[in-house]
Design a protein around this motif. Structure first.
Motif, PDB file in Angstrom:
ATOM      1  N   PHE A  39       0.842  -1.205   0.000  1.00 18.83           N
ATOM      2  CA  PHE A  39       0.000   0.000   0.000  1.00 18.83           C
ATOM      3  C   PHE A  39       0.878   1.255   0.000  1.00 18.83           C
ATOM      4  CE2 PHE A  39      -3.187   2.749   2.511  1.00 18.83           C
ATOM      5  CZ  PHE A  39      -3.970   3.000   1.398  1.00 18.83           C
ATOM      6  N   GLN A  43       1.565   1.881  -7.112  1.00 14.91           N
ATOM      7  CA  GLN A  43       1.436   0.712  -7.985  1.00 14.91           C
ATOM      8  C   GLN A  43       1.533   1.093  -9.464  1.00 14.91           C
ATOM      9  OE1 GLN A  43       1.537  -2.420  -6.847  1.00 14.91           O
ATOM     10  NE2 GLN A  43       1.924  -1.298  -4.945  1.00 14.91           N
ATOM     11  N   ASN A  45       0.423  -0.615 -12.053  1.00 11.83           N
ATOM     12  CA  ASN A  45      -0.786  -0.913 -12.831  1.00 11.83           C
ATOM     13  C   ASN A  45      -1.778   0.241 -12.642  1.00 11.83           C
ATOM     14  OD1 ASN A  45      -3.563  -1.778 -13.215  1.00 11.83           O
ATOM     15  ND2 ASN A  45      -2.763  -3.840 -13.544  1.00 11.83           N
ATOM     16  N   THR A  48      -4.972  -0.572 -10.625  1.00 15.75           N
ATOM     17  CA  THR A  48      -4.647  -0.825  -9.224  1.00 15.75           C
ATOM     18  C   THR A  48      -4.320   0.488  -8.530  1.00 15.75           C
ATOM     19  OG1 THR A  48      -3.688  -2.921  -9.942  1.00 15.75           O
ATOM     20  CG2 THR A  48      -3.260  -2.256  -7.685  1.00 15.75           C
ATOM     21  N   HIS A  51      -7.325   2.528  -7.669  1.00 13.58           N
ATOM     22  CA  HIS A  51      -7.953   2.005  -6.464  1.00 13.58           C
ATOM     23  C   HIS A  51      -7.143   2.395  -5.229  1.00 13.58           C
ATOM     24  CE1 HIS A  51      -9.900  -0.784  -3.718  1.00 13.58           C
ATOM     25  NE2 HIS A  51      -8.705  -1.251  -3.397  1.00 13.58           N
ATOM     26  N   GLN A  52      -5.835   2.209  -5.318  1.00 13.21           N
ATOM     27  CA  GLN A  52      -4.951   2.524  -4.186  1.00 13.21           C
ATOM     28  C   GLN A  52      -5.065   4.015  -3.824  1.00 13.21           C
ATOM     29  OE1 GLN A  52      -0.848   2.376  -5.280  1.00 13.21           O
ATOM     30  NE2 GLN A  52      -0.109   2.152  -3.176  1.00 13.21           N
TER      31      GLN A  52
ATOM     32  N   GLU B 113     -11.063  -4.329  -8.241  1.00 10.75           N
ATOM     33  CA  GLU B 113     -10.121  -3.221  -8.408  1.00 10.75           C
ATOM     34  C   GLU B 113      -8.834  -3.488  -7.628  1.00 10.75           C
ATOM     35  OE1 GLU B 113     -12.181   0.033  -6.742  1.00 10.75           O
ATOM     36  OE2 GLU B 113     -13.371   0.429  -8.527  1.00 10.75           O
ATOM     37  N   ARG B 114      -8.987  -4.176  -6.515  1.00 10.39           N
ATOM     38  CA  ARG B 114      -7.830  -4.374  -5.658  1.00 10.39           C
ATOM     39  C   ARG B 114      -7.015  -5.584  -6.083  1.00 10.39           C
ATOM     40  NH1 ARG B 114      -9.814  -5.291  -0.070  1.00 10.39           N
ATOM     41  NH2 ARG B 114      -9.970  -7.432  -0.772  1.00 10.39           N
ATOM     42  N   MET B 248       0.932  -8.752 -12.826  1.00 12.08           N
ATOM     43  CA  MET B 248       0.776  -7.436 -12.203  1.00 12.08           C
ATOM     44  C   MET B 248       0.168  -6.423 -13.165  1.00 12.08           C
ATOM     45  SD  MET B 248       3.528  -5.220 -10.055  1.00 12.08           S
ATOM     46  CE  MET B 248       4.702  -4.895 -11.335  1.00 12.08           C
ATOM     47  N   MET B 249       0.764  -6.311 -14.358  1.00 12.77           N
ATOM     48  CA  MET B 249       0.358  -5.235 -15.264  1.00 12.77           C
ATOM     49  C   MET B 249      -0.898  -5.547 -16.059  1.00 12.77           C
ATOM     50  SD  MET B 249       2.462  -3.036 -14.382  1.00 12.77           S
ATOM     51  CE  MET B 249       2.056  -1.723 -15.536  1.00 12.77           C
ATOM     52  N   GLY B 252      -3.649  -7.386 -13.032  1.00 12.38           N
ATOM     53  CA  GLY B 252      -3.911  -6.603 -11.822  1.00 12.38           C
ATOM     54  C   GLY B 252      -4.051  -7.466 -10.582  1.00 12.38           C
ATOM     55  N   TRP B 255       0.479  -6.691  -6.292  1.00 12.72           N
ATOM     56  CA  TRP B 255       0.963  -5.356  -5.921  1.00 12.72           C
ATOM     57  C   TRP B 255       2.449  -5.479  -5.614  1.00 12.72           C
ATOM     58  CZ3 TRP B 255      -2.330  -1.386  -2.928  1.00 12.72           C
ATOM     59  CH2 TRP B 255      -3.675  -1.450  -3.318  1.00 12.72           C
ATOM     60  N   VAL B 256       3.212  -4.498  -6.084  1.00 13.43           N
ATOM     61  CA  VAL B 256       4.648  -4.543  -5.802  1.00 13.43           C
ATOM     62  C   VAL B 256       4.943  -3.756  -4.522  1.00 13.43           C
ATOM     63  CG1 VAL B 256       5.120  -2.526  -7.286  1.00 13.43           C
ATOM     64  CG2 VAL B 256       6.957  -4.127  -6.740  1.00 13.43           C
TER      65      VAL B 256
END
Lengths: 209, 278
Positions: A39, A43, A45, A48, A51-52, B113-114, B248-249, B252, B255-256
């Motif tokens: 978090f 990110q 993406n 993502t 959203h984050q 989304e997450r 990841m890309m 989705g 998360w990195v």
């Protein structure tokens, strides 16, 4: 800083990964995502990240509302503070990421740079955080003025947000002045208030009509 | 006496007996049908009375529900089968599952989304439970179905079991939205991703959830080691990088984390339960 819940992505007994909400010493509850290490990394993406970013904005607004703060300095010190630094997992947000989040808040109208336009070639140094929109503050103030029968009398800004026994119980008690001005701007435009340049130490005044 | 009749009269006799046989068989079939439909009526009546007596319990107790569905399976009856005419619908339990299905979709869409197209089953159950208690945004889609007769409002304490989720997802199958429960690294995950997942992506996720040791996160090297776990060459590092990149890309699903002590780590939110205080 001591946190009351351990954030370990636990794997006791049955293999189960979970992240828990954290309660700060002052009683603010951080969402579980705050204990999810990535978090704190922006990110790559795009979806993502959207959203984050939205989750960070929700968190910033909730945190500011809880602590009644109205301003976010865009500095490394801010990033080292509790909100952006989870010491128990040793993760912190980078200033560049915070700037991106605040930019989205400004675009969405939930924040405003202060000063509004940074000097040429400079990055914004701070932002006002609107956990209530200026319009909402304006309504709260105006409703209270009407109920208290204070229309047509002149009050200083200080009296309105700090002074007297009257104001202590209102939600805009100790409202920061830049946000008060933004709220009054709304009322001025609606023809419900007039602002007077103050003389000497009294500061500016306002008359509600 | 002639053993076998020859000629016209014999033919006539033969036709007569064939006629009476067919009459007999028709009447037998009729009797059987009547008996069967009587049995069916009795069965339906018993089910109806069963439902009035136990419906509340079926709706509120997961173990009772699962016993009942086992019973149905032994009888060769698909409780939700036949669309709107299923037995559970007659009992008012079908609605319960369709409502649950809608809530699962609601939760999965929000979690998409997450975590890309996957959400931990634990997480789905937790979120659906919050939704049913009238939690955040419950007004939106969280209403229990009110279609067809009486509205079914499960009591607030109603628990949801993993097999309820599985059954509700089965009930969604005709919609072709690609919902499915899969097991990844020893964890049950609801996949809500139209179109299949790339096999390499799935292996990266497996590595993160590897039973016993999985932290829900992996480094590239750990993925590499995972692909060599059964001996042999394993993947090349290029393939590892490509798979991680894609998961990841494109998907989705990861998360990195760039602040991990030993270099970049890739987290899979679908392997986590995000517990929120109420």
């Amino acid at each position: 800083m001591a946190m009351t819940t351990a954030p370990t992505p636990s794997s006791a007994g049955q293999h189960k990964l979970s992240v828990q909400p954290l309660i700060s010493p002052r009683g603010f509850t951080f969402p579980s995502l705050y204990s999810f290490p990535p978090f704190f990394t922006q990110q790559p993406n795009e979806q993502t990240w959207a959203h984050q970013r939205a989750q960070w904005i929700t968190l910033i607004l909730a945190y500011s509302r809880f602590h009644k703060t109205y301003r976010l300095e865009l500095t490394d010190e801010t990033c080292a503070g509790e909100l952006f630094h989870n010491k128990s997992i040793n993760r912190r947000l980078h200033l560049a990421t915070l700037r991106n989040i605040v930019e989205a808040m400004v675009a969405a109208g939930s924040a405003e740079y202060d000063p509004p336009k940074p000097a040429k070639g400079q990055l914004p140094t701070a932002a006002l955080v609107f956990w209530r929109k200026p319009e909402e503050w304006a309504n709260l103030i105006y409703d209270w003025i009407k109920e208290s029968g204070l229309t047509n009398s002149i009050m200083t800004f200080y009296e309105l947000t700090e002074g007297g026994d009257l104001v202590h119980t209102t939600e805009f008690y100790q409202l920061s002045e830049p946000i008060l001005r933004r709220a009054l701007d709304v009322l001025i435009k609606a023809g419900k208030a007039q602002v007077f340049k103050g003389l000497g130490e009294d500061g500016d005044g306002v008359k509600f009509v | 006496m002639a053993r076998r009749g020859v000629g016209y009269s014999s033919l006539q006799r033969h036709l007569d007996s064939a006629n009476s046989y067919s009459t007999l068989s028709t009447s037998l079939a009729e009797q059987q049908t009547a008996a069967l439909s009587q049995q069916l009526a009795t069965f339906q009546a018993s089910l109806a009375s069963f439902s009035t007596h136990h419906r509340a319990k079926i709706l509120s107790s997961p173990s009772f529900r699962s016993h009942f569905s086992q019973l149905c399976a032994e009888l060769g009856v698909d409780p939700l089968g036949g669309g709107a005419k299923g037995i559970w619908d007659k009992m008012g339990v079908g609605d319960w599952y369709y409502a649950l299905g809608v809530q699962i979709v609601d939760v999965c869409l929000r979690a998409r989304e997450r975590g890309g197209g996957m959400v931990a089953l634990d997480e789905v159950i937790q979120q659906v439970t919050i939704l049913r208690r009238g939690g955040p945004n419950a007004g939106l889609n969280g209403k229990s179905s009110t279609s067809g007769g009486k509205a079914i409002k499960p009591p607030p304490s109603a628990e949801i079991s993993p097999s309820d989720v599985a059954r509700a997802i089965d009930a969604l199958a005709p919609l072709h939205c690609g919902y499915k429960i899969i097991t990844v690294g020893g964890k049950q995950v609801v996949r809500c991703y139209p179109g299949g997942l790339d096999r390499d992506s799935l292996i990266v996720v497996e590595a993160a959830g590897e039973q016993g040791t999985g932290r829900g996160a992996v480094s590239m090297h750990e993925v590499h080691a995972f692909t060599r776990r059964e001996g042999g060459e394993g993947w090349t590092m290029e393939r590892v990088e490509r798979a991680v990149e894609k998961a990841m890309m494109d998907d989705g699903m990861m998360w990195v984390d760039e602040q991990a002590g030993g270099g970049r780590e890739y987290f899979v939110p679908a392997l986590f339960e995000f517990v929120e205080g109420q």
